[in-house]
Design an enzyme around this catalytic site. Structure first.
Site, PDB file in Angstrom:
ATOM      1  N   TYR A 129       3.346  18.584 -23.466  1.00  0.00           N
ATOM      2  CA  TYR A 129       2.778  19.326 -24.599  1.00  0.00           C
ATOM      3  C   TYR A 129       3.793  19.405 -25.741  1.00  0.00           C
ATOM      4  O   TYR A 129       3.446  19.283 -26.915  1.00  0.00           O
ATOM      5  CB  TYR A 129       2.369  20.741 -24.159  1.00  0.00           C
ATOM      6  CG  TYR A 129       1.186  20.744 -23.210  1.00  0.00           C
ATOM      7  CD1 TYR A 129      -0.113  20.569 -23.700  1.00  0.00           C
ATOM      8  CD2 TYR A 129       1.354  20.919 -21.842  1.00  0.00           C
ATOM      9  CE1 TYR A 129      -1.209  20.561 -22.828  1.00  0.00           C
ATOM     10  CE2 TYR A 129       0.263  20.912 -20.975  1.00  0.00           C
ATOM     11  CZ  TYR A 129      -1.012  20.740 -21.465  1.00  0.00           C
ATOM     12  OH  TYR A 129      -2.077  20.722 -20.610  1.00  0.00           O
ATOM     13  N   ASN A 152     -10.805  20.170 -26.252  1.00  0.00           N
ATOM     14  CA  ASN A 152     -11.171  18.767 -26.502  1.00  0.00           C
ATOM     15  C   ASN A 152     -12.651  18.549 -26.168  1.00  0.00           C
ATOM     16  O   ASN A 152     -13.047  18.669 -25.013  1.00  0.00           O
ATOM     17  CB  ASN A 152     -10.277  17.872 -25.630  1.00  0.00           C
ATOM     18  CG  ASN A 152     -10.614  16.393 -25.773  1.00  0.00           C
ATOM     19  OD1 ASN A 152     -11.402  16.022 -26.633  1.00  0.00           O
ATOM     20  ND2 ASN A 152     -10.006  15.577 -24.919  1.00  0.00           N
ATOM     21  N   CYS A 160      -6.860  13.834 -23.017  1.00  0.00           N
ATOM     22  CA  CYS A 160      -6.003  15.018 -22.918  1.00  0.00           C
ATOM     23  C   CYS A 160      -5.445  15.183 -21.504  1.00  0.00           C
ATOM     24  O   CYS A 160      -4.495  15.931 -21.303  1.00  0.00           O
ATOM     25  CB  CYS A 160      -6.766  16.265 -23.349  1.00  0.00           C
ATOM     26  SG  CYS A 160      -8.244  16.555 -22.392  1.00  0.00           S
ATOM     27  N   HIS A 161      -6.036  14.450 -20.541  1.00  0.00           N
ATOM     28  CA  HIS A 161      -5.485  14.535 -19.179  1.00  0.00           C
ATOM     29  C   HIS A 161      -4.100  13.881 -19.091  1.00  0.00           C
ATOM     30  O   HIS A 161      -3.407  14.056 -18.105  1.00  0.00           O
ATOM     31  CB  HIS A 161      -6.450  13.874 -18.168  1.00  0.00           C
ATOM     32  CG  HIS A 161      -6.723  12.430 -18.430  1.00  0.00           C
ATOM     33  ND1 HIS A 161      -7.684  11.991 -19.332  1.00  0.00           N
ATOM     34  CD2 HIS A 161      -6.149  11.300 -17.930  1.00  0.00           C
ATOM     35  CE1 HIS A 161      -7.693  10.669 -19.345  1.00  0.00           C
ATOM     36  NE2 HIS A 161      -6.777  10.219 -18.514  1.00  0.00           N
ATOM     37  N   GLU A 187      -4.861   6.438 -12.746  1.00  0.00           N
ATOM     38  CA  GLU A 187      -4.113   5.652 -13.728  1.00  0.00           C
ATOM     39  C   GLU A 187      -2.705   5.318 -13.217  1.00  0.00           C
ATOM     40  O   GLU A 187      -1.901   4.742 -13.953  1.00  0.00           O
ATOM     41  CB  GLU A 187      -4.043   6.421 -15.057  1.00  0.00           C
ATOM     42  CG  GLU A 187      -5.418   6.633 -15.677  1.00  0.00           C
ATOM     43  CD  GLU A 187      -5.362   7.239 -17.077  1.00  0.00           C
ATOM     44  OE1 GLU A 187      -4.260   7.370 -17.633  1.00  0.00           O
ATOM     45  OE2 GLU A 187      -6.441   7.581 -17.599  1.00  0.00           O
TER      46      GLU A 187
END
Lengths: 190, 163
Positions: A129, A152, A160-161, A187
């Site tokens: 962040y 979001n 945003c993850h 991912e």
């Protein structure tokens, strides 16, 4: 919310087509199954405007969009075929980038700046962040970055993850921490 | 405001029934489509106090009249409304008072009045749609009309002006 009687399905589909032709369909929506639960996809004339998790209560989300954007809302799976297809590929691991038109009209100001910045974090990478705060030129606005992520309107597409806490812990997520962990694992970043 | 999809799902079947009654089976689907398209257009401006199904049936009735005109047929056959002025039950206009009165009726009376006097359904068909017997549907419609007549047509000036 689809009628089971074929006559009504046909009438509904014709109504959607006519509404599109006459520019009366302000918001089209459908749902899709996914490993993080059923997702609601909503598009405006501009593009994808909202992706909602099951935990947000899809009926409530549609009700709030009716108030915020327009009540001219109809179910139209066809209008969201492309997004649904790309999400399937994403969850199958074969797609790392989304190429769908989207509409961040629901957010303004600093939050919008943050979300636009998030779109540049590629698949498989993460930022904290505070790094995002620094990147948007406001290093003290760490909490505000957190808030922007929390509101979001198009999670997954605007990733945003991929934003974590500076201590490396996952942090909150609109779809729940479990969903965030699953996406990061998918991912390969966790 | 409720998303329009909810309105289509909740009232689509009833409106199709009304359309069949007003224009017959061949044109019913056209009338239905025209009704919901017009409703979608007007929906964002709809006064929250207006009972949605009654509003849709009124639009269906207007669309049926248009279809009959376009086909060069005689006007839509409708049940005769005893004594009360016919115009009082054509709330297609912006008669807010009539909408308020209609909205104030108990739900079953409202549906029976609207289905019969605006939608042109026979009481047997109404009974099928709302449940209960044909006699009960007839009674509910009569009670509804009486209630409307008591509250609405007492104002002679207004009744005269709307004709």
């Amino acid at each position: 919310m689809i009628q089971t009687e074929p006559t009504h399905e046909r009438l509904h589909r014709q109504l959607v087509s006519r509404a599109e032709e006459e520019g009366l369909l302000d918001l089209a929506y459908r749902t899709v199954g996914s490993p993080v639960g059923e997702l609601l996809l909503v598009r405006s004339g501009t593009g994808l405007v909202r992706v909602a998790f099951e935990s947000e209560d899809h009926d409530r989300v549609l009700g709030s969009l009716a108030d915020r954007i327009s009540p001219r809302i109809l179910s139209s799976p066809r209008a969201l075929d492309r997004v649904a297809f790309q999400l399937d590929q994403y969850f199958a691991g074969t797609r790392h980038e989304f190429t769908v038109e989207h509409d961040l009209g629901l957010v303004r100001g600093f939050q919008r700046t943050v979300l636009e910045r998030l779109e540049r974090i590629p698949w498989g990478q993460t930022e904290s962040y505070s790094e995002v705060a620094r990147d948007v030129g406001n290093p003290k606005a760490v909490r505000a970055v957190g808030t922007a992520c929390a509101v979001n309107p198009i999670p997954l597409i605007v990733p945003c993850h991929r934003v974590l806490r500076s201590d490396g812990t996952t942090g909150n997520y609109r779809g729940g921490r479990e969903a965030k962990r699953l996406l990061l694992a998918l991912e390969g970043s966790r | 405001m409720r998303p329009f999809e909810e309105i289509v799902v909740a009232h689509g079947p009833a409106v199709l029934r009304i359309c069949r009654s007003l224009v017959g089976p061949v044109d019913a689907e056209d009338a239905w489509s025209e009704t919901f398209l017009a409703a979608l257009r007007a929906y964002p401006e709809l006064d929250p106090g207006v009972p949605v199904e009654a509003w849709l049936v009124t639009i269906a009735r207007n669309k049926a009249v248009d279809l009959h005109r376009a086909r060069g047929r005689s006007p839509v056959p409708l049940a005769e409304l005893p004594e009360a002025p016919q115009s009082a039950l054509e709330p297609a206009g912006r008669d807010h008072e009539l909408w308020d009165r209609l909205a104030g009726l108990p739900p079953k009376q409202l549906r029976c009045v609207v289905y019969h006097y605006i939608g042109g359904l026979r009481y047997a068909e109404i009974a099928e749609a709302v449940g209960g017997s044909e006699a009960a549907a007839r009674r509910a419609a009569a009670d509804g009309i009486n209630a409307l007549r008591r509250t609405y047509t007492t104002d002679e000036t207004k009744a005269g002006a709307s004709q």
